[in-house]
Design a protein around this motif. Structure first.
Motif, mmCIF file in Angstrom:
data_model
loop_
_atom_site.group_PDB
_atom_site.id
_atom_site.type_symbol
_atom_site.label_atom_id
_atom_site.label_comp_id
_atom_site.label_asym_id
_atom_site.label_seq_id
_atom_site.Cartn_x
_atom_site.Cartn_y
_atom_site.Cartn_z
ATOM 1 N N ALA A 158 0.835 -1.207 0.000
ATOM 2 C CA ALA A 158 0.000 0.000 0.000
ATOM 3 C C ALA A 158 0.867 1.253 0.000
ATOM 4 O O ALA A 158 0.561 2.244 -0.679
ATOM 5 N N ALA A 159 1.968 1.211 0.758
ATOM 6 C CA ALA A 159 2.877 2.359 0.785
ATOM 7 C C ALA A 159 3.502 2.587 -0.588
ATOM 8 O O ALA A 159 3.664 3.732 -1.028
ATOM 9 N N GLU A 160 3.840 1.474 -1.271
ATOM 10 C CA GLU A 160 4.428 1.602 -2.613
ATOM 11 C C GLU A 160 3.435 2.219 -3.598
ATOM 12 O O GLU A 160 3.831 2.931 -4.520
ATOM 13 N N LEU A 161 2.143 1.966 -3.391
ATOM 14 C CA LEU A 161 1.115 2.477 -4.299
ATOM 15 C C LEU A 161 0.517 3.797 -3.833
ATOM 16 O O LEU A 161 -0.408 4.322 -4.469
ATOM 17 N N GLY A 162 1.012 4.334 -2.710
ATOM 18 C CA GLY A 162 0.499 5.611 -2.214
ATOM 19 C C GLY A 162 -0.872 5.509 -1.577
ATOM 20 O O GLY A 162 -1.638 6.473 -1.590
ATOM 21 N N LEU A 163 -1.216 4.333 -1.011
ATOM 22 C CA LEU A 163 -2.523 4.133 -0.388
ATOM 23 C C LEU A 163 -2.406 4.250 1.128
ATOM 24 O O LEU A 163 -1.329 4.495 1.663
ATOM 25 N N ASN A 164 -3.541 4.055 1.816
ATOM 26 C CA ASN A 164 -3.590 4.164 3.273
ATOM 27 C C ASN A 164 -2.947 2.922 3.890
ATOM 28 O O ASN A 164 -3.512 1.831 3.847
ATOM 29 N N VAL A 165 -1.754 3.091 4.484
ATOM 30 C CA VAL A 165 -1.000 1.956 5.006
ATOM 31 C C VAL A 165 -1.700 1.336 6.222
ATOM 32 O O VAL A 165 -1.816 0.111 6.343
ATOM 33 N N LYS A 166 -2.186 2.166 7.137
ATOM 34 C CA LYS A 166 -2.827 1.650 8.355
ATOM 35 C C LYS A 166 -4.092 0.861 8.022
ATOM 36 O O LYS A 166 -4.370 -0.175 8.636
ATOM 37 N N LEU A 167 -4.851 1.341 7.036
ATOM 38 C CA LEU A 167 -6.064 0.627 6.638
ATOM 39 C C LEU A 167 -5.712 -0.735 6.043
ATOM 40 O O LEU A 167 -6.356 -1.745 6.339
ATOM 41 N N ALA A 168 -4.670 -0.777 5.206
ATOM 42 C CA ALA A 168 -4.248 -2.045 4.602
ATOM 43 C C ALA A 168 -3.773 -3.028 5.675
ATOM 44 O O ALA A 168 -4.082 -4.219 5.628
ATOM 45 N N LYS A 169 -3.013 -2.533 6.665
ATOM 46 C CA LYS A 169 -2.552 -3.400 7.746
ATOM 47 C C LYS A 169 -3.732 -3.934 8.563
ATOM 48 O O LYS A 169 -3.741 -5.093 8.974
ATOM 49 N N LEU B 286 -5.049 -6.155 -2.724
ATOM 50 C CA LEU B 286 -3.801 -6.137 -1.952
ATOM 51 C C LEU B 286 -3.813 -7.241 -0.895
ATOM 52 O O LEU B 286 -2.811 -7.939 -0.705
ATOM 53 N N VAL B 287 -4.930 -7.386 -0.186
ATOM 54 C CA VAL B 287 -5.030 -8.431 0.838
ATOM 55 C C VAL B 287 -4.946 -9.808 0.204
ATOM 56 O O VAL B 287 -4.296 -10.717 0.725
ATOM 57 N N ILE C 9 -14.640 -4.886 6.210
ATOM 58 C CA ILE C 9 -15.548 -6.041 6.127
ATOM 59 C C ILE C 9 -15.488 -6.671 4.741
ATOM 60 O O ILE C 9 -15.411 -7.893 4.588
ATOM 61 N N ASN C 10 -15.496 -5.835 3.689
ATOM 62 C CA ASN C 10 -15.475 -6.367 2.319
ATOM 63 C C ASN C 10 -14.140 -7.034 2.004
ATOM 64 O O ASN C 10 -14.100 -8.052 1.307
ATOM 65 N N ALA C 11 -13.042 -6.466 2.536
ATOM 66 C CA ALA C 11 -11.726 -7.075 2.289
ATOM 67 C C ALA C 11 -11.643 -8.456 2.929
ATOM 68 O O ALA C 11 -11.069 -9.389 2.350
ATOM 69 N N ILE C 12 -12.214 -8.610 4.140
ATOM 70 C CA ILE C 12 -12.217 -9.920 4.805
ATOM 71 C C ILE C 12 -13.044 -10.920 4.001
ATOM 72 O O ILE C 12 -12.624 -12.049 3.757
ATOM 73 N N ALA C 13 -14.227 -10.498 3.561
ATOM 74 C CA ALA C 13 -15.127 -11.404 2.841
ATOM 75 C C ALA C 13 -14.587 -11.777 1.460
ATOM 76 O O ALA C 13 -14.889 -12.852 0.940
ATOM 77 N N ALA C 14 -13.793 -10.879 0.847
ATOM 78 C CA ALA C 14 -13.370 -11.076 -0.544
ATOM 79 C C ALA C 14 -11.980 -11.670 -0.686
ATOM 80 O O ALA C 14 -11.530 -11.891 -1.807
ATOM 81 N N HIS C 15 -11.296 -11.979 0.446
ATOM 82 C CA HIS C 15 -9.900 -12.402 0.273
ATOM 83 C C HIS C 15 -9.784 -13.806 -0.318
ATOM 84 O O HIS C 15 -8.706 -14.204 -0.768
ATOM 85 N N GLN D 188 -16.832 -13.249 -1.836
ATOM 86 C CA GLN D 188 -17.559 -12.036 -2.226
ATOM 87 C C GLN D 188 -16.673 -11.297 -3.216
ATOM 88 O O GLN D 188 -15.454 -11.344 -3.123
ATOM 89 N N MET D 189 -17.263 -10.620 -4.186
ATOM 90 C CA MET D 189 -16.476 -9.980 -5.238
ATOM 91 C C MET D 189 -15.655 -8.816 -4.663
ATOM 92 O O MET D 189 -16.177 -8.018 -3.881
ATOM 93 N N PRO D 190 -14.374 -8.700 -5.048
ATOM 94 C CA PRO D 190 -13.564 -7.552 -4.607
ATOM 95 C C PRO D 190 -14.160 -6.244 -5.123
ATOM 96 O O PRO D 190 -14.658 -6.173 -6.245
ATOM 97 N N ALA D 191 -14.094 -5.210 -4.267
ATOM 98 C CA ALA D 191 -14.702 -3.922 -4.628
ATOM 99 C C ALA D 191 -13.676 -2.802 -4.694
ATOM 100 O O ALA D 191 -13.892 -1.822 -5.399
ATOM 101 N N THR D 192 -12.565 -2.924 -3.975
ATOM 102 C CA THR D 192 -11.558 -1.862 -3.953
ATOM 103 C C THR D 192 -10.184 -2.467 -4.191
ATOM 104 O O THR D 192 -10.007 -3.693 -4.148
#
Length: 521
Positions: free
Chosen positions: A351-362, A419-420, A400-406, A410-414
């Motif tokens: 996430a850091a490499e892509l300029g995204l929210n690192v804490k949210l990804a963790k 990443l997960v 919640i969606n990241a947990i369900a879609a890993h 459930q279809m990935p949305a973001t």
């Protein structure tokens, strides 16, 4: 008269005797007082000497303690200075890396602009070619009508078939070229990001398995564990909810139960009872209760430590306990808590490499497998169970969606969902992370080969590199070079639709033409 004189003389002698006695008594008292005073003075002098000695000893001890405290303070100060210097160097190194990363992004931006310009030129060239192609078709239609005396419908059918074959051929070439360019660039960028994440993740991986066998000091201990008429073993099973299997295995007791936390409580309690030697129902209940409390504390501390190490804050305390339970859960011999922490670190780095929210990804990475803590108690896929748990304890919709879609329940949305998925695949698929039973391994390879063999024109299929690559040999008379490109894409798509696998599978279609001739004399 004589009697009177005699009386007075007796009286005077008696008074003289009393006075002498009184004087002697007074003298003795004064002597005794002087002795007592001397003793008191001696005692006072002795007390003063002892007090002086105590004061000196106290002063010496105070000086010694002062020197020790000064030495400890100097050591702590030196350590703090060393830590500050280390932190300063780390910050400087990080600043340098950030500067280099900024330069790389600027270079990448320039390359993207050049690529965009090149694509626009190619589109323009394609438009021109399409115009020329339409003109050629018109000329060909007129020429056919003139030379062959064909009707318009017949000529149209011939042209359509010709166009279809030519378009299919050109389309396959175009697909191959565009796919190669896109895959090359995407593969390069993805490998760069993933390799950076793997290199920067420095955490140790511990394959901690749930212990189901307790070693005994001797076979005579089995009798003490069973107890008179089996009362001890019944008390143990009732207190822990775990079955104890005492068979012919020398110096060992097997613990059997579906709940890993209860199994851990039973293991620790039995180990303590064996070391203590006092084994009876009252003692068993007391030890099991204390061990249960200790394990509960351990579970909470494990969850808090994982969240602290990742810098993830604000997680519900009940969810922290669920995370801690993963310490006693394994998947393919991989400790699930360690796996979750590793996934969180990898997702944060990418996430850091892509300029995204690192804490949210963790946060998503840490929570992605929480369903495994309770999936033996609740029916359903662990991803959906974990999503329900997260929703119940106030996590955001993105988490919640990241947990369900890993696992794509459930279809990935973001982009965070992908990443997960990538971090989970990295952690689970890397060499040595997990183990697989021989039956499942063979079954997976057979399904992979059978799926490829289901396509027309395929003669043989070989799954190699533990199922990471599949080589498909086709019949050259049925499949052309152009068809081979399309076939590889079709096989890859069907594998993605029908099989579940970590990472990626490389599909290689091999087509060869053999010319054989014999000599005669």
């Amino acid at each position: 008269m004589e009697y009177t004189v005699l009386f007075f003389s007796l009286l005077i002698s008696t008074a003289s005797g009393f006075g002498l006695a009184y004087w002697l008594t007074q003298k003795k008292l004064e002597s005794r007082i002087e002795e007592v005073e001397k003793e008191q003075m001696a005692l006072i002098d002795d007390a003063r000497k002892k007090a002086g000695n105590l004061i000196k000893e106290a002063q010496l001890e105070a000086k010694s303690r002062l020197l020790e405290m000064k030495g400890a303070f100097d050591a702590e100060t030196d350590q703090a200075r060393a830590e500050l210097k280390t932190e300063e160097r780390r910050v400087l190194n990080q600043s340098e890396r950030l500067d280099k990363r900024k330069e790389q992004f600027e270079i990448l931006e320039v390359e993207l602009k050049r690529t965009e310009k090149k694509i626009q030129q190619q589109l323009k060239s394609l438009d021109e070619k399409e115009s020329d192609y339409n003109k050629l078709l018109s000329d060909a239609r007129k020429e056919l009508e003139k030379v062959a005396s064909l009707t318009s419908e017949e000529a149209k059918d011939i042209l359509l078939k010709s166009m279809e074959n030519e378009a299919r051929h050109d389309g396959a070439k175009l697909v191959k070229r565009i796919s190669s360019e896109a895959m090359e660039k995407a593969d390069k960028e993805a490998k760069k990001i993933i390799s950076t994440a793997i290199q920067r993740y420095a955490g140790d991986f511990i394959a901690e398995r749930t212990v189901s066998v307790v070693q005994l000091p001797g076979d005579e201990m089995k009798g003490r564990i069973i107890g008179r008429e089996g009362r001890n073993i019944r008390a143990l099973e009732a207190a822990t909810g775990i079955d104890l299997i005492i068979d012919d295995t020398p110096e060992a007791v097997i613990l059997s139960g579906f709940n890993p936390v209860r199994r851990e409580v039973a293991r620790i309690a039995l180990t303590r009872l064996i070391s203590d030697g006092r084994i009876h129902p009252a003692r068993i209940e007391d030890v099991v209760q204390r061990v249960t409390d200790e394990v509960d504390v351990t579970i909470k501390e494990a969850g808090e430590q994982a969240a602290f190490d990742l810098g993830v804050h604000g997680i519900n305390s009940e969810l922290i306990r669920v995370i801690g339970k993963l310490k006693f859960r394994t998947s393919y011999a991989q400790n699930v808590l360690q796996h979750s922490v590793e996934v969180a670190f990898l997702a944060g780095i990418m996430a850091a490499e892509l300029g995204l929210n690192v804490k949210l990804a963790k946060r998503m990475g840490l929570l992605h497998d929480i369903g495994k803590a309770v999936d033996h108690e609740v029916d359903g896929p662990h991803a959906l169970i974990g999503a329900k748990l997260a929703k119940k304890h106030g996590e955001s919709n993105e988490v919640i969606n990241a947990i369900a879609a890993h696992h794509e329940d459930q279809m990935p949305a973001t982009v965070y969902d992908f990443l997960v998925q990538a971090a989970d695949a990295l952690s689970g698929a890397r060499p040595g992370a997990r183990k697989e039973t021989l039956e499942n391994y063979i079954k997976r390879l057979e399904e992979l080969e059978g799926l490829a063999n289901s396509f027309d024109g395929v003669s043989n299929t070989y799954a190699i590199q533990a199922g990471r690559e599949i080589r498909v040999v086709v019949e050259s008379k049925k499949i052309s070079d152009t068809d081979a490109v399309l076939l590889s894409r079709d096989i890859a798509s069907k594998i993605e639709e029908n099989l579940t696998f970590p990472g990626q599978i490389k599909v290689v279609v091999i087509r060869e033409t053999r010319a054989v001739e014999y000599t005669n004399k």
